[in-house]
Motif scaffolding. Structure first.
Motif, mmCIF file in Angstrom:
data_model
loop_
_atom_site.group_PDB
_atom_site.id
_atom_site.type_symbol
_atom_site.label_atom_id
_atom_site.label_comp_id
_atom_site.label_asym_id
_atom_site.label_seq_id
_atom_site.Cartn_x
_atom_site.Cartn_y
_atom_site.Cartn_z
ATOM 1 N N MET A 143 0.803 -1.224 0.000
ATOM 2 C CA MET A 143 0.000 0.000 0.000
ATOM 3 C C MET A 143 0.838 1.277 0.000
ATOM 4 S SD MET A 143 -2.913 -1.361 -0.149
ATOM 5 C CE MET A 143 -3.724 0.233 -0.210
ATOM 6 N N ARG A 144 2.145 1.168 -0.074
ATOM 7 C CA ARG A 144 3.026 2.319 0.116
ATOM 8 C C ARG A 144 2.719 3.480 -0.827
ATOM 9 N NH1 ARG A 144 9.605 2.058 0.617
ATOM 10 N NH2 ARG A 144 9.953 4.291 0.941
ATOM 11 N N ASP A 145 2.426 3.200 -2.077
ATOM 12 C CA ASP A 145 2.255 4.269 -3.070
ATOM 13 C C ASP A 145 0.793 4.538 -3.420
ATOM 14 O OD1 ASP A 145 5.031 4.614 -3.306
ATOM 15 O OD2 ASP A 145 5.169 2.927 -4.694
ATOM 16 N N HIS A 146 -0.127 3.943 -2.665
ATOM 17 C CA HIS A 146 -1.539 4.168 -2.977
ATOM 18 C C HIS A 146 -1.950 5.594 -2.596
ATOM 19 C CE1 HIS A 146 -5.712 3.067 -3.753
ATOM 20 N NE2 HIS A 146 -6.024 3.762 -2.664
ATOM 21 N N THR A 147 -2.699 6.234 -3.468
ATOM 22 C CA THR A 147 -3.208 7.576 -3.203
ATOM 23 C C THR A 147 -4.686 7.487 -2.856
ATOM 24 O OG1 THR A 147 -1.629 8.559 -4.745
ATOM 25 C CG2 THR A 147 -3.556 9.876 -4.149
ATOM 26 N N CYS A 159 -1.652 1.716 6.916
ATOM 27 C CA CYS A 159 -1.574 1.704 5.450
ATOM 28 C C CYS A 159 -2.167 2.957 4.821
ATOM 29 C CB CYS A 159 -2.281 0.471 4.899
ATOM 30 S SG CYS A 159 -1.367 -1.060 5.130
ATOM 31 N N THR A 160 -2.812 3.793 5.635
ATOM 32 C CA THR A 160 -3.341 5.056 5.128
ATOM 33 C C THR A 160 -2.522 6.256 5.610
ATOM 34 O OG1 THR A 160 -4.840 5.612 6.970
ATOM 35 C CG2 THR A 160 -5.640 4.038 5.330
ATOM 36 N N ALA A 161 -1.535 6.012 6.482
ATOM 37 C CA ALA A 161 -0.758 7.113 7.065
ATOM 38 C C ALA A 161 0.141 7.750 6.017
ATOM 39 C CB ALA A 161 0.094 6.584 8.222
ATOM 40 N N GLU A 162 0.553 8.973 6.275
ATOM 41 C CA GLU A 162 1.540 9.597 5.393
ATOM 42 C C GLU A 162 2.858 8.834 5.456
ATOM 43 O OE1 GLU A 162 2.151 13.763 5.613
ATOM 44 O OE2 GLU A 162 0.015 14.242 5.797
ATOM 45 N N TYR A 163 3.228 8.379 6.649
ATOM 46 C CA TYR A 163 4.459 7.614 6.845
ATOM 47 C C TYR A 163 4.147 6.139 6.640
ATOM 48 C CZ TYR A 163 8.662 5.824 9.172
ATOM 49 O OH TYR A 163 9.848 5.177 9.460
ATOM 50 N N ARG A 164 4.696 5.566 5.558
ATOM 51 C CA ARG A 164 4.456 4.148 5.274
ATOM 52 C C ARG A 164 5.767 3.411 5.067
ATOM 53 N NH1 ARG A 164 -0.188 4.976 0.688
ATOM 54 N NH2 ARG A 164 -1.052 6.851 1.666
ATOM 55 N N GLU A 165 6.781 3.812 5.835
ATOM 56 C CA GLU A 165 8.072 3.129 5.748
ATOM 57 C C GLU A 165 8.020 1.820 6.533
ATOM 58 O OE1 GLU A 165 10.427 4.258 3.779
ATOM 59 O OE2 GLU A 165 9.153 5.970 3.278
ATOM 60 N N LEU A 166 8.871 0.893 6.139
ATOM 61 C CA LEU A 166 8.914 -0.399 6.818
ATOM 62 C C LEU A 166 9.382 -0.224 8.257
ATOM 63 C CD1 LEU A 166 10.405 -2.686 4.014
ATOM 64 C CD2 LEU A 166 8.021 -2.087 4.468
ATOM 65 N N VAL A 167 8.972 -1.150 9.093
ATOM 66 C CA VAL A 167 9.289 -1.078 10.517
ATOM 67 C C VAL A 167 10.791 -1.226 10.731
ATOM 68 C CG1 VAL A 167 8.902 -2.120 12.777
ATOM 69 C CG2 VAL A 167 7.042 -2.059 11.085
#
Length: 324
Positions: free
Chosen positions: A169-173, A259-267
C-alpha cells in the motif's frame, strides 16, 4: 505519578454531553478525553476551563432521540438513542456487566472514529461516570466500523505482517478525507485484502513495540492514534474475557490505519536508553495546550507503567521535541 480525576473535570465533561461525539466531516469530539487526560497529568482548574472554552465553539449539538424499534450498529444518526440504551443498561447492570456484555460485539468495529470511540470509552471507565460511559459506548456503537473477518497465518509476526501490508500500500493515493474515510476506502481494495491475513499469535508486548516504534520514527498523526488506541485497549482489558481476540481486532484496525498514514516506511525497531522524568514531561505536555500531545504523553506513560518498554519513553521524547 498520576493525579485523580477531579470533580471539576467530571462536571465539565457532563456539561459537554450536550454536544455530539463528532462534528464537521466526522471529526471526533476530543473534549471529554482531553479533560480526563489533563486531570490525570495534574492540570489546574484554569487549564480545564480553558480547554472547555477552546473546544466547545467547534462542536455540534447532540442529536434528538427518535426511538427506533430496533437499534443497529453503525447507524450514525441514532447516537442519542444508543446513549439512552446504554444508560439503562448501566443503571440496571452496573459498569462491569455492561462492558463484558457489550465489548465482544463492539470489538470487531474497533476502528470506529479512528480509535476515538475506544479511547473515549477507556477514559470514561477511568472516570467511573455512568453518563460518560453511556456516551462513549454510544459513540462506538453508532460509529461501528467493521473491517471484515479475521484471517490468520502461523508464519507471520507483527513486524512481517505490517511490512508486507505497507509494501503493497506504500504508493496508494487515497481520496481526500480524514483517517476513517481512508480506512473505509482501504477495506474495499482488493490489493489490501490480498495481504490482510494476520499473525495467528500476537502479544501485548509485540504490538506495543511496533505501534510505539512506528510513531516515534515519524511523529505521524495517524500513527499517534495507534498509540493512544492501544493504551485504551490495555486499559479495558479487565472487562474483556478474550483479550487475544481483542488484540487481533485492534491489530487489524491498526494495520489498516497504518496503510493510510503519510508515513508508510517499513518497521525499523530502535530502542534508546532514556530516563523518565514524569513531572517535567507532564508539565510540558500540559503547556502545549494540544489535546493530541496531552493524550499521547498520558498514553505512553500508562503503557510504560504496565509494560516497562523504553519505546514508550522514546515516543514521549519525540512528541515533546516537536511540540515545544
Amino acid at each position: 505519578m498520576f493525579k485523580p480525576i477531579t470533580s471539576e473535570a467530571l462536571t465539565l465533561i457532563r456539561h459537554g454531553h450536550r454536544y455530539s461525539p463528532v462534528f464537521g466531516p466526522r471529526l471526533s469530539n476530543h473534549l471529554p478525553m482531553a479533560l480526563i487526560a489533563m486531570s490525570r497529568l495534574g492540570a489546574s482548574s484554569r487549564d480545564l476551563h480553558d480547554e472547555f472554552q477552546r473546544a466547545t465553539p467547534h462542536l455540534e449539538a447532540e442529536q434528538t432521540p427518535v426511538a427506533p424499534q430496533v437499534l443497529k450498529l453503525g447507524e450514525k444518526t441514532h447516537n442519542a438513542d444508543f446513549v439512552l440504551y446504554y444508560s439503562k443498561e448501566l443503571e440496571t447492570k452496573g459498569i462491569e456487566v455492561t462492558l463484558k456484555e457489550a465489548l465482544p460485539t463492539l470489538l470487531p468495529g474497533i476502528a470506529a472514529g479512528s480509535f476515538h470511540a475506544l479511547i473515549r470509552l477507556a477514559y470514561a471507565v477511568e472516570s467511573e461516570d455512568f453518563t460518560e460511559i453511556s456516551h462513549a459506548l454510544a459513540y462506538w456503537s453508532s460509529g461501528f466500523t467493521p473491517l471484515g473477518n479475521l484471517q490468520y497465518a502461523a508464519d507471520k509476526d507483527a513486524v512481517s505482517h505490517l511490512n508486507e501490508a505497507l509494501g503493497v500500500m506504500r504508493d496508494h493515493t487515497y481520496r481526500e478525507g480524514i483517517i476513517i474515510d481512508h480506512v473505509e476506502e482501504l477495506r474495499e481494495l482488493a490489493k489490501y485484502h490480498a495481504v490482510s491475513t494476520q499473525p495467528a499469535s500476537l502479544t501485548k508486548e509485540s504490538v506495543a513495540i511496533v505501534v510505539l516504534s512506528q510513531y516515534a520514527a515519524s511523529n505521524d498523526f495517524t500513527l499517534l492514534h495507534g498509540v493512544t488506541g492501544f493504551q485504551a485497549l490495555l486499559s479495558l482489558a479487565p472487562f474483556i474475557d478474550n483479550f487475544d481476540f481483542a488484540l487481533d481486532c485492534f491489530w487489524q484496525a491498526y494495520v489498516s490505519a497504518a496503510c493510510t498514514a503519510e508515513y508508510r516506511e517499513l518497521v525499523a525497531l530502535e530502542c534508546r536508553n532514556i530516563q523518565p522524568d514524569w513531572e517535567i514531561w507532564f508539565n510540558q505536555a500540559l503547556a502545549t495546550q494540544d489535546d493530541h500531545t496531552i493524550k499521547l504523553i498520558y498514553s505512553c506513560a500508562r503503557i510504560y507503567n504496565e509494560l516497562q518498554l523504553d519505546e514508550a519513553l522514546r515516543a514521549i521524547n519525540v512528541r515533546l521535541e516537536v511540540s515545544l
